[in-house]
Design a protein around this motif. Sequence first.
Motif, PDB file in Angstrom:
ATOM      1  N   PHE A  42       0.878  -1.064  -0.291  1.00 16.77           N
ATOM      2  CA  PHE A  42       0.093  -0.099  -0.049  1.00 16.77           C
ATOM      3  C   PHE A  42       0.792   1.275  -0.168  1.00 16.77           C
ATOM      4  N   LYS A  43       2.313   0.974  -0.193  1.00 15.94           N
ATOM      5  CA  LYS A  43       3.054   2.375  -0.347  1.00 15.94           C
ATOM      6  C   LYS A  43       2.600   3.425  -1.423  1.00 15.94           C
ATOM      7  N   ASN A  44       2.487   3.285  -2.531  1.00 19.22           N
ATOM      8  CA  ASN A  44       1.705   3.541  -3.783  1.00 19.22           C
ATOM      9  C   ASN A  44       0.259   4.521  -2.886  1.00 19.22           C
ATOM     10  N   TYR A  45      -0.134   3.877  -2.139  1.00 14.21           N
ATOM     11  CA  TYR A  45      -1.696   5.005  -1.857  1.00 14.21           C
ATOM     12  C   TYR A  45      -1.085   5.801  -0.301  1.00 14.21           C
ATOM     13  N   ALA A  46      -0.019   5.572   0.583  1.00  8.34           N
ATOM     14  CA  ALA A  46       0.730   6.348   1.153  1.00  8.34           C
ATOM     15  C   ALA A  46       1.322   7.773   0.487  1.00  8.34           C
TER      16      ALA A  46
ATOM     17  N   ASN B 162       1.970  12.945  -0.545  1.00  8.10           N
ATOM     18  CA  ASN B 162       2.993  13.918  -1.950  1.00  8.10           C
ATOM     19  C   ASN B 162       1.256  15.627  -2.835  1.00  8.10           C
ATOM     20  N   PHE B 163       0.271  14.529  -2.763  1.00  9.60           N
ATOM     21  CA  PHE B 163      -0.878  15.277  -3.028  1.00  9.60           C
ATOM     22  C   PHE B 163      -1.755  15.956  -2.499  1.00  9.60           C
ATOM     23  N   ASN B 164      -1.039  15.996  -1.644  1.00 11.87           N
ATOM     24  CA  ASN B 164      -3.434  16.532  -0.269  1.00 11.87           C
ATOM     25  C   ASN B 164      -4.075  15.934  -0.709  1.00 11.87           C
ATOM     26  N   ILE B 165      -4.594  14.696  -1.099  1.00 13.88           N
ATOM     27  CA  ILE B 165      -5.988  13.961  -1.157  1.00 13.88           C
ATOM     28  C   ILE B 165      -6.695  14.491  -0.321  1.00 13.88           C
ATOM     29  N   GLY B 166      -6.014  14.270   0.568  1.00 17.43           N
ATOM     30  CA  GLY B 166      -7.494  15.105   2.190  1.00 17.43           C
ATOM     31  C   GLY B 166      -8.363  16.220   1.035  1.00 17.43           C
ATOM     32  N   ARG B 167      -7.419  17.068   1.411  1.00 20.45           N
ATOM     33  CA  ARG B 167      -7.880  18.538   1.049  1.00 20.45           C
ATOM     34  C   ARG B 167      -8.876  18.317   0.008  1.00 20.45           C
ATOM     35  N   ASN B 168      -8.545  17.509  -0.955  1.00 19.80           N
ATOM     36  CA  ASN B 168      -9.050  17.630  -2.328  1.00 19.80           C
ATOM     37  C   ASN B 168     -10.951  16.467  -1.857  1.00 19.80           C
TER      38      ASN B 168
END
Length: 160
Positions: free
Chosen positions: A54-58, A63-69
Amino acid sequence: MSRRAKKNAARAVLGAVLLAMALFALLPFVYMGLVSLTQKTVLDLRFDPAEFSFKNYARVFSNFNIGRNLLNSVIVTGGACVLNCIVCAMAAYGFGRTHFRGRKTLLSLTMLLLVIPIQTRILPLFIIFSEVKLLNTYWAWLPFFSDAFGIYLLMQYMQA
């Protein structure tokens, strides 16, 4: 073979065919999920479950602030749904239950919006919002909080 047995056999065959088609339609999603768990740069059909990680998801979340998106998506879609229901219900009540001067004209103009595709309205709205410096803000969604189809649908419900 009785008629009922033939009908049941036909349903079983139809169910098997539909199940096979559904599984075939799900294959790209399964492949996408499997590829997302690998560290390979070359994609092939040989997957080793020992290499799954699951390193890709981490990495994506760090790196890309997915939570805010995702939060922005929830705010915009939730707000759009709630405000669209409120605005459409108020407009539909006005058109469906009250009678006032110019009602038919306003209703005709509202129904005229159903004929104009949204794609023809997006570019002028983009230009207007870019001149007013409202791009990449929540205020840019204001024109989409009302829908002529929603108004029409609720108006027909309220008239019935």
